[in-house]
Design an enzyme around this catalytic site. Structure first.
Site, short mmCIF file in Angstrom:
data_model
loop_
_atom_site.label_atom_id
_atom_site.label_comp_id
_atom_site.label_asym_id
_atom_site.label_seq_id
_atom_site.Cartn_x
_atom_site.Cartn_y
_atom_site.Cartn_z
CG PHE A 532 15.20 61.63 2.59
CD1 PHE A 532 14.61 60.43 2.20
CD2 PHE A 532 14.47 62.49 3.40
CE1 PHE A 532 13.32 60.11 2.60
CE2 PHE A 532 13.18 62.18 3.80
CZ PHE A 532 12.61 60.99 3.40
CG ASP A 533 22.47 60.10 -0.59
OD1 ASP A 533 23.22 61.07 -0.52
OD2 ASP A 533 22.48 59.29 -1.52
CE LYS A 534 20.53 66.62 -5.96
NZ LYS A 534 21.41 65.89 -6.88
CE LYS A 718 26.02 63.03 2.02
NZ LYS A 718 25.64 62.03 1.01
CB VAL A 735 16.19 57.34 3.77
CG1 VAL A 735 15.73 56.39 2.66
CG2 VAL A 735 15.19 57.37 4.90
#
Length: 843
Positions: A532-534, A718, A735
């Protein structure tokens, strides 16, 4: 060696994705130029647009020269290669779709073709060798009718009556067709109950009615054959009648296929039925044709259920809008709306265009686009004169989408997208394209069939001559061969995967989840890790005031008033968060007025308030201010708050430190529950990838229940993190929002974009797009994918298992033609109706 990046859409306007084959062609053409060492798709994007990265030798080639060469090469490719998405009527079934696909690939100049049983065709062709008119004529010869067509740049368009040349048509992003191609009452968007090509004198259900009549005549004839007083010719006459009604459409298809040099299952079934009649087995032949005809009719009917779910998307958008101009309101077609126009939306009516609210307040049902069950409140934008068509971050309460339904109040909407570019139009186009993307299982079954069908035909021919080896008459060998032919027909196998993919994509779209084809539908079901991206994905994406810590004798309320008064002068996002949340906490208390704001870049601010000098900022601000530095105790409190994931502001009044304010980008309300649900359904690892420091990452991870948190990551890091995860977990989904996370998403097994409604980039870059900005949709998408994967497996076992059992059973005489056709048609219907269960899937 130096680098330069150029946006792909600038070079290839017709190409929607960096994965398009035209991008590969452009790269090959450019890498051949002297001075260009390497050309590749860049990891990062510019304003959401994919870019090409050029590694060049500045001694050999200049930037201007690179730009010129790239634009010229792109223009040549755009001029040479065309992309088409066509909606056809007349595709009868999966096997017919495959025939048409092969015929299109045989056309000189057609480079890529994909045809589905639902009638969607995706084409890429060389414009120098063929054109749309030629392709259309070829389709016309196959008794197919073009309902809608588009280039990659626009949505699907109805064929217009025009004689423009191809270049003129393409410039308008739509293609004309002959008058007979224009449909009046029937269209793809209308979602017919039954495909017209199976219609006839009894209407659209003629084939089904004929099958029922055939069955009735067969049943009566069979019953009368046991009555001794009734002559045999009566039953024979009824069987012949059953042959006519049951074989009418089978013979029609068989003759049409053979006349065009094809060889299909319909012809083989007809041969088997004629063979049975020759052998005097009229009842068995009639049973074969009755069941085959009934099976086809029910298969068409069942598959149409899934088609209608997708076709219903096109019906969401109203065809007209109430345009307000010079104080007057008139009804116009939505295609006449331009960016900047104002439309009036009356209570309980559909919204006609994507736009922003400029007048009126109402609640809007966004379920048709985002799947949200609760209506969303809408209010006007602050600046009604502003051009919002280029603004990416429009607030949800200001933005509306075409096809959504207004509540009880009248609103005025400023149009920000033309009809063909609306979120709904793009969604319909992408869902239609998704149907043409074959899943790994479908590619495998297609490959299997290429070898299986010739093998069966060789076996059948061999069995025809069994009487030469075995002591039996030719009639017995012929009968056995026909029984094997029926048993081995791979009808169920051919439709098992496409029917499940079509149903899965349709069901997902209904709940605001865009799944771009069979591959992501299957892959999502087998992922074991989610990255997940934050910011904006696991968190709200906007800071909130979380703690107010007074130091010394000052009260919390007094400290908060000072902070709000001073921050009210600043435009910084953190300052706005302090003012917004501080005023809520003070509940209408009077706020003093501050003056003389001075900003210290990256460190804080200084202002005057009621004769005092107020400082607000981070610890760095006070390091260089003067000798009055904060005490160790204060520094420790600040560090503790930061360790908990907070951004801190230390307040000082003159020479005295009076308090600390803490803000945090707080986790979404649904994050913890959603991650818990994902854990329950078997997702082993859930990792957060963020550019924030590790302490902040760990704090958020601990609060919401992530298994890992990797902080301080740059965009390219990333990508490396995803690659590392794939080595350990094999199947990983990423995501994010589809914009900043595009490179990482591209390197994952499945890229999932949240809040894709209104974001063109997210719609284009993701494999799966969650239209609503809701994390809780994720378990539904994964659950649906798993169900689809399970159904595909079930269908494969059924279709292959039946064939594996029936072939030896018919060879050794354990099953006759009647039994073979009952089981054959039964298995075909079973896999179709099994796939349709996906349309009713619930969490």
């Amino acid at each position: 060696m130096k680098k330069i990046q150029i946006k792909i859409p600038v070079l290839l306007p017709q190409v929607a994705s960096e994965k398009d084959t035209c991008v590969e062609r452009l790269i090959k053409a450019l890498e051949a130029k002297d001075g260009l060492e390497r050309v590749h798709v860049a990891d990062e994007e510019a304003n959401g647009a994919p870019q090409l990265c050029f590694h060049y030798d500045p001694d050999k080639i200049s930037i201007d020269r690179i730009q010129s060469i790239a634009e010229r090469a792109g223009a040549e490719i755009t001029k040479k290669y065309g992309h088409l998405l066509i909606k056809l009527s007349g595709i009868r079934h999966t096997r017919h779709a495959r025939q048409i696909e092969n015929k299109l690939l045989d056309i000189e100049g057609v480079l890529e073709a994909s045809v589905t049983a639902a009638g969607m065709v995706r084409l890429e062709f060389d414009k120098n060798e063929t054109n749309f008119d030629f392709i259309a004529k070829k389709l016309e010869k196959e008794d197919l009718e073009i309902e809608e067509s588009s280039t990659n740049e626009g949505g699907l368009n109805k064929p217009a009556k025009s004689s423009e040349n191809l270049e003129q048509k393409e410039s308008k992003q739509q293609f004309s067709e002959k008058d007979k191609h224009a449909k009046d009452s029937e269209s793809y968007a209308g979602g017919e109950e039954h495909a017209h090509e199976h219609g006839g004198i009894l209407g659209k259900n003629t084939e089904l009615i004929f099958a029922i009549i055939s069955g009735a005549l067969l049943g009566i004839g069979f019953g009368l054959s046991f009555v001794e007083s009734i002559p045999e010719w009566v039953s024979l006459a009824l069987y012949i009648g059953a042959y006519f009604f049951g074989g009418y459409f089978t013979a029609k298809e068989a003759i049409e296929t053979v006349a065009k040099g094809g060889f299909e299952i319909d012809f083989l079934m007809l041969v088997a039925a004629i063979g049975a009649a020759i052998l005097g087995e009229w009842a068995e032949g009639a049973l074969l044709l009755f069941l085959f005809s009934l099976g086809h009719a029910l298969e068409h009917y069942a598959m149409n259920k899934a088609r209608k779910s997708i076709a219903a998307l096109s019906d969401l958008a109203p065809k007209t809008a109430l345009l307000k101009k010079d104080g007057l309101t008139e009804e116009v077609g939505i295609e006449k709306l331009s960016i900047g126009d104002t439309i009036v939306v009356r209570p309980n009516s559909k919204i006609s265009a994507d736009g922003v609210v400029v007048k009126g307040e109402s609640s809007v049902n966004q379920a048709p686009i985002t799947g949200e069950s609760v209506p969303v409140d809408k209010v006007p934008v602050e600046d009604t004169a502003k051009d919002y068509s280029k603004v990416d971050d429009i607030k949800a309460e200001n933005r509306v989408f075409s096809g959504t339904i207004n509540g009880n109040n009248t609103m005025e909407i400023k149009v920000i997208k033309e009809a063909r570019d609306s979120t709904l139009s793009r969604l319909v186009k992408l869902v239609n394209e998704a149907q043409t993307q074959k899943s790994p299982t479908q590619l495998l079954t297609d490959k299997f069939e290429r070898y299986f069908v010739p093998s069966v035909l060789i076996l059948v021919v061999t069995l025809l001559f069994a009487f030469l080896v075995i002591d039996e008459p030719f009639s017995a060998s012929f009968y056995r061969a026909m029984a094997v032919l029926v048993a081995a027909s791979p009808c169920a196998l051919a439709i098992s995967t496409p029917s499940a993919v079509l149903s899965g994509v349709a069901r997902a779209a209904k709940s605001g989840v865009l799944i771009k084809g069979g591959r992501p539908l299957e892959d999502l079901g087998v992922i074991t890790a989610l990255a997940f991206d934050k910011t904006g994905t696991l968190t709200e994406g906007k800071p909130k005031l979380t703690q107010v810590v007074p130091l010394g004798d000052i009260q919390e309320e007094a400290l908060l008033k000072i902070a709000v008064a001073v921050e009210n002068l600043s435009e910084h996002p953190l300052a706005k968060a302090v003012v917004r949340d501080g005023k809520k906490m003070l509940e209408g208390s009077e706020i003093p007025e501050a003056f003389n704001l001075e900003a210290v870049l990256g460190k804080g601010i200084k202002a005057s308030l009621e004769g005092d000098t107020i400082y607000i900022g981070n610890l760095d601000l006070y390091e260089g201010l003067n000798d009055m530095k904060p005490s160790e105790e204060i520094v420790e409190k600040v560090r503790d708050l930061e360790g908990g994931g907070n951004t801190t502001m230390l307040l000082r009044k003159n020479e005295e430190y009076i308090g600390i304010i803490a803000l945090m980008d707080t986790p979404r309300e649904a994050a913890k529950a959603t991650l818990s649900e994902l854990k329950k359904i078997g997702i082993k690892r859930m990792i957060m990838l963020t550019g924030d420091n590790q302490k902040v990452a760990d704090a958020v991870a601990k609060e919401i229940g992530l298994t890992d948190a990797w902080g301080s990551l740059l965009p390219e890091e990333k990508v490396e993190a995803i690659k590392k995860l794939k080595e350990k977990e094999s199947k990983v989904a990423m995501v994010g929002d589809g914009v900043n996370d595009a490179p990482a998403m591209a390197n994952s097994t499945v890229g999932i974009a949240m809040g894709a409604a209104g974001s063109d980039v997210a719609l284009e870059t993701a494999d799966i797009a969650l239209m609503a900005d809701k994390l809780e949709t994720l378990p539904f998408a994964i659950g649906l994918s798993r169900k689809a994967k399970a159904i595909i497996k079930q269908n494969l076992w059924v279709s292959l298992g039946i064939v594996a059992l029936l072939i030896p059973a018919t060879i050794f005489g354990f099953a006759n033609i009647g039994v073979a056709v009952v089981i054959h048609e039964g298995s075909t219907l079973l896999v179709v109706f099994n796939a349709l269960r996906l349309l009713a899937y619930k969490k």
